[in-house]
Design a protein around this motif. Structure first.
Motif, PDB file in Angstrom:
ATOM      1  N   ILE A   1     -56.299 -10.680  65.303  1.00 46.56           N
ATOM      2  CA  ILE A   1     -55.520  -9.453  65.452  1.00 46.56           C
ATOM      3  C   ILE A   1     -56.252  -8.339  64.708  1.00 46.56           C
ATOM      4  O   ILE A   1     -56.769  -8.545  63.609  1.00 46.56           O
ATOM      5  CB  ILE A   1     -54.106  -9.643  64.867  1.00 46.56           C
ATOM      6  N   TYR A   2     -56.304  -7.174  65.312  1.00 43.41           N
ATOM      7  CA  TYR A   2     -56.910  -6.013  64.667  1.00 43.41           C
ATOM      8  C   TYR A   2     -55.819  -5.214  63.961  1.00 43.41           C
ATOM      9  O   TYR A   2     -54.644  -5.282  64.323  1.00 43.41           O
ATOM     10  CB  TYR A   2     -57.619  -5.140  65.700  1.00 43.41           C
ATOM     11  N   ALA A   3     -56.215  -4.469  62.959  1.00 46.46           N
ATOM     12  CA  ALA A   3     -55.275  -3.620  62.232  1.00 46.46           C
ATOM     13  C   ALA A   3     -55.794  -2.192  62.212  1.00 46.46           C
ATOM     14  O   ALA A   3     -56.994  -1.957  62.077  1.00 46.46           O
ATOM     15  CB  ALA A   3     -55.074  -4.122  60.808  1.00 46.46           C
ATOM     16  N   ILE A   4     -54.882  -1.253  62.371  1.00 45.26           N
ATOM     17  CA  ILE A   4     -55.195   0.177  62.311  1.00 45.26           C
ATOM     18  C   ILE A   4     -54.420   0.795  61.161  1.00 45.26           C
ATOM     19  O   ILE A   4     -53.222   0.542  60.996  1.00 45.26           O
ATOM     20  CB  ILE A   4     -54.830   0.888  63.624  1.00 45.26           C
ATOM     21  N   ILE A   5     -55.105   1.605  60.369  1.00 44.17           N
ATOM     22  CA  ILE A   5     -54.454   2.368  59.298  1.00 44.17           C
ATOM     23  C   ILE A   5     -54.738   3.850  59.526  1.00 44.17           C
ATOM     24  O   ILE A   5     -55.871   4.294  59.350  1.00 44.17           O
ATOM     25  CB  ILE A   5     -54.965   1.946  57.914  1.00 44.17           C
ATOM     26  N   PRO A   6     -53.736   4.620  59.956  1.00 41.12           N
ATOM     27  CA  PRO A   6     -53.930   6.073  60.057  1.00 41.12           C
ATOM     28  C   PRO A   6     -53.906   6.680  58.659  1.00 41.12           C
ATOM     29  O   PRO A   6     -52.907   6.569  57.947  1.00 41.12           O
ATOM     30  CB  PRO A   6     -52.735   6.525  60.902  1.00 41.12           C
ATOM     31  N   ALA A   7     -55.014   7.287  58.245  1.00 41.48           N
ATOM     32  CA  ALA A   7     -55.131   7.779  56.866  1.00 41.48           C
ATOM     33  C   ALA A   7     -55.747   9.168  56.818  1.00 41.48           C
ATOM     34  O   ALA A   7     -56.539   9.482  55.925  1.00 41.48           O
ATOM     35  CB  ALA A   7     -55.948   6.799  56.036  1.00 41.48           C
ATOM     36  N   ALA A   8     -55.395  10.006  57.788  1.00 46.66           N
ATOM     37  CA  ALA A   8     -55.952  11.358  57.825  1.00 46.66           C
ATOM     38  C   ALA A   8     -54.990  12.396  57.272  1.00 46.66           C
ATOM     39  O   ALA A   8     -55.315  13.583  57.217  1.00 46.66           O
ATOM     40  CB  ALA A   8     -56.337  11.729  59.259  1.00 46.66           C
ATOM     41  N   GLY A   9     -53.802  11.965  56.839  1.00 45.74           N
ATOM     42  CA  GLY A   9     -52.801  12.910  56.353  1.00 45.74           C
ATOM     43  C   GLY A   9     -53.114  13.431  54.962  1.00 45.74           C
ATOM     44  O   GLY A   9     -53.891  12.839  54.213  1.00 45.74           O
ATOM     45  N   VAL A  10     -52.449  14.535  54.615  1.00 43.38           N
ATOM     46  CA  VAL A  10     -52.674  15.151  53.301  1.00 43.38           C
ATOM     47  C   VAL A  10     -51.563  14.828  52.312  1.00 43.38           C
ATOM     48  O   VAL A  10     -51.727  15.030  51.106  1.00 43.38           O
ATOM     49  CB  VAL A  10     -52.814  16.692  53.417  1.00 43.38           C
TER      50      VAL A  10
ATOM     51  N   ASP B   1     -53.050  16.439  43.659  1.00 44.92           N
ATOM     52  CA  ASP B   1     -54.271  17.203  43.885  1.00 44.92           C
ATOM     53  C   ASP B   1     -55.177  16.568  44.932  1.00 44.92           C
ATOM     54  O   ASP B   1     -56.285  17.053  45.173  1.00 44.92           O
ATOM     55  CB  ASP B   1     -55.039  17.388  42.576  1.00 44.92           C
ATOM     56  N   LYS B   2     -54.721  15.481  45.539  1.00 42.84           N
ATOM     57  CA  LYS B   2     -55.486  14.813  46.585  1.00 42.84           C
ATOM     58  C   LYS B   2     -54.512  14.094  47.513  1.00 42.84           C
ATOM     59  O   LYS B   2     -53.343  13.900  47.152  1.00 42.84           O
ATOM     60  CB  LYS B   2     -56.475  13.824  45.974  1.00 42.84           C
ATOM     61  N   PRO B   3     -54.941  13.700  48.701  1.00 45.01           N
ATOM     62  CA  PRO B   3     -54.042  12.961  49.597  1.00 45.01           C
ATOM     63  C   PRO B   3     -53.493  11.712  48.918  1.00 45.01           C
ATOM     64  O   PRO B   3     -54.195  11.050  48.142  1.00 45.01           O
ATOM     65  CB  PRO B   3     -54.948  12.608  50.784  1.00 45.01           C
ATOM     66  N   LYS B   4     -52.241  11.386  49.209  1.00 43.95           N
ATOM     67  CA  LYS B   4     -51.559  10.313  48.472  1.00 43.95           C
ATOM     68  C   LYS B   4     -52.247   8.964  48.591  1.00 43.95           C
ATOM     69  O   LYS B   4     -52.175   8.144  47.666  1.00 43.95           O
ATOM     70  CB  LYS B   4     -50.108  10.195  48.962  1.00 43.95           C
ATOM     71  N   GLN B   5     -52.951   8.726  49.716  1.00 49.45           N
ATOM     72  CA  GLN B   5     -53.616   7.429  49.864  1.00 49.45           C
ATOM     73  C   GLN B   5     -54.738   7.217  48.857  1.00 49.45           C
ATOM     74  O   GLN B   5     -55.219   6.101  48.684  1.00 49.45           O
ATOM     75  CB  GLN B   5     -54.145   7.239  51.291  1.00 49.45           C
ATOM     76  N   TYR B   6     -55.147   8.291  48.169  1.00 51.79           N
ATOM     77  CA  TYR B   6     -56.216   8.185  47.179  1.00 51.79           C
ATOM     78  C   TYR B   6     -55.716   8.247  45.739  1.00 51.79           C
ATOM     79  O   TYR B   6     -56.511   8.297  44.793  1.00 51.79           O
ATOM     80  CB  TYR B   6     -57.264   9.267  47.425  1.00 51.79           C
ATOM     81  N   LEU B   7     -54.410   8.249  45.556  1.00 56.08           N
ATOM     82  CA  LEU B   7     -53.861   8.158  44.210  1.00 56.08           C
ATOM     83  C   LEU B   7     -54.045   6.736  43.692  1.00 56.08           C
ATOM     84  O   LEU B   7     -54.104   5.776  44.456  1.00 56.08           O
ATOM     85  CB  LEU B   7     -52.382   8.544  44.218  1.00 56.08           C
ATOM     86  N   GLN B   8     -54.133   6.595  42.372  1.00 52.78           N
ATOM     87  CA  GLN B   8     -54.470   5.315  41.756  1.00 52.78           C
ATOM     88  C   GLN B   8     -53.227   4.492  41.394  1.00 52.78           C
ATOM     89  O   GLN B   8     -52.242   5.021  40.889  1.00 52.78           O
ATOM     90  CB  GLN B   8     -55.291   5.558  40.488  1.00 52.78           C
ATOM     91  N   LEU B   9     -53.322   3.198  41.654  1.00 51.11           N
ATOM     92  CA  LEU B   9     -52.345   2.212  41.206  1.00 51.11           C
ATOM     93  C   LEU B   9     -53.115   0.993  40.712  1.00 51.11           C
ATOM     94  O   LEU B   9     -53.895   0.402  41.467  1.00 51.11           O
ATOM     95  CB  LEU B   9     -51.413   1.789  42.347  1.00 51.11           C
ATOM     96  N   HIS B  10     -52.941   0.629  39.471  1.00 52.15           N
ATOM     97  CA  HIS B  10     -53.619  -0.549  38.916  1.00 52.15           C
ATOM     98  C   HIS B  10     -55.129  -0.503  39.146  1.00 52.15           C
ATOM     99  O   HIS B  10     -55.743  -1.494  39.536  1.00 52.15           O
ATOM    100  CB  HIS B  10     -53.033  -1.828  39.508  1.00 52.15           C
ATOM    101  N   GLY B  11     -55.725   0.651  38.931  1.00 52.61           N
ATOM    102  CA  GLY B  11     -57.170   0.764  38.994  1.00 52.61           C
ATOM    103  C   GLY B  11     -57.771   0.854  40.381  1.00 52.61           C
ATOM    104  O   GLY B  11     -58.995   0.863  40.528  1.00 52.61           O
ATOM    105  N   LYS B  12     -56.943   0.929  41.399  1.00 51.40           N
ATOM    106  CA  LYS B  12     -57.423   1.082  42.767  1.00 51.40           C
ATOM    107  C   LYS B  12     -56.606   2.160  43.461  1.00 51.40           C
ATOM    108  O   LYS B  12     -55.465   2.439  43.086  1.00 51.40           O
ATOM    109  CB  LYS B  12     -57.279  -0.228  43.558  1.00 51.40           C
ATOM    110  N   THR B  13     -57.183   2.742  44.495  1.00 48.70           N
ATOM    111  CA  THR B  13     -56.402   3.694  45.276  1.00 48.70           C
ATOM    112  C   THR B  13     -55.369   2.952  46.114  1.00 48.70           C
ATOM    113  O   THR B  13     -55.509   1.752  46.392  1.00 48.70           O
ATOM    114  CB  THR B  13     -57.309   4.511  46.218  1.00 48.70           C
ATOM    115  N   ILE B  14     -54.330   3.690  46.509  1.00 49.26           N
ATOM    116  CA  ILE B  14     -53.309   3.108  47.378  1.00 49.26           C
ATOM    117  C   ILE B  14     -53.949   2.575  48.656  1.00 49.26           C
ATOM    118  O   ILE B  14     -53.607   1.483  49.129  1.00 49.26           O
ATOM    119  CB  ILE B  14     -52.233   4.173  47.703  1.00 49.26           C
ATOM    120  N   LEU B  15     -54.895   3.317  49.203  1.00 51.86           N
ATOM    121  CA  LEU B  15     -55.553   2.883  50.431  1.00 51.86           C
ATOM    122  C   LEU B  15     -56.279   1.557  50.231  1.00 51.86           C
ATOM    123  O   LEU B  15     -56.239   0.677  51.109  1.00 51.86           O
ATOM    124  CB  LEU B  15     -56.526   3.957  50.920  1.00 51.86           C
TER     125      LEU B  15
END
Length: 240
Positions: free
Chosen positions: A9-18, A25-39
């Motif tokens: 199965i393939y997976a798609i993650i739409p991650a172009a939002g702001v 100060d940056k798109p939420k998918q790039y905020l940090q949680l436990h030393g990694k970005t959400i993405l």
């Protein structure tokens, strides 16, 4: 119809939002949680599932953050150009898959900002769609009293919650079906808020698969602390 268990199965993650509602100060998918970005958390959750072959991430053309992540060089992570709206990004990824994936492949679409999805819920989604002609979504039954309001924020109605569900992700459908549904719905100017709504627009009825309510989407600033708590709990359980 090829069932979702019979091939990767393939997976798609739409991650172009702001993610403007996060007031960051940056798109939420790039905020940090436990030393990694959400993405990174989200992509790793999908790649860790044995049924998922590759993850296609739809990123805005001039995104400066994604190339700095180690996952950008992962051969199982494919970057495609994202669009203005979620549906445009998903359609871009589906266009890539339509030429790359095996015939009758299935695809699950998952929000970039849902890093707390559990492998057991993905298992359940795949299992319950076995033999289903359309596909389906993870969802959680509504537990709170639901109110309908007017434009001035006054209650106009108490809505029966008996058959109401919160739509979650992943949402999983055959690649060709979802590609056709999104293409036709967008061409007709339909309002598409998730993949299921495009499939519904074709007159089809996706299945609701009950999932965990802690599979939250990080949207508001207060969601970040809650996601961090859920991920901490998961990490602690793994260490025990």
């Amino acid at each position: 119809m090829t069932e979702p268990q019979t091939q990767p199965i393939y997976a798609i993650i739409p991650a172009a939002g702001v993610g403007s509602r996060m007031q960051a100060d940056k798109p939420k998918q790039y905020l940090q949680l436990h030393g990694k970005t959400i993405l990174e958390h989200t992509v790793e959750k999908l790649l860790a599932h044995p049924a998922v072959s590759r993850v296609i991430v739809a990123i805005s053309e001039h995104d400066p953050y994604f190339p700095t992540l180690s996952l950008s060089s992962n051969p199982d992570v494919i970057r495609v150009k994202g669009g203005k709206e979620r549906a445009d990004s998903v359609l871009s990824a589906l266009s890539f898959l339509s030429s790359e994936a095996e015939e009758n492949s299935w695809v699950m679409v998952h929000d970039a900002a849902r890093p707390c999805v559990m492998g057991a819920d993905i298992d359940k989604l795949i299992a319950e769609l076995k033999g289903h002609p359309v596909g389906g979504i993870l969802a959680a039954p509504v537990r709170d009293t639901m109110k309908r309001g007017d434009s001035s924020h006054h209650i106009t109605e108490t809505v029966d919650r008996a058959c109401l569900w919160h739509a979650l992700t992943p949402q999983m459908f055959p690649v060709t079906l979802l590609y056709n549904a999104l293409s036709q719905a967008l061409a007709a100017g339909a309002s598409i808020t998730d993949e299921a709504s495009a499939v519904e627009w074709l007159g089809l009825t996706p299945k609701l698969v009950a999932g965990r309510s802690d599979n939250l989407k990080v949207t508001q600033p207060e969601d970040l602390a809650l996601a961090e708590f859920y991920l901490s709990r998961e990490l602690n359980n793994k260490e025990q």
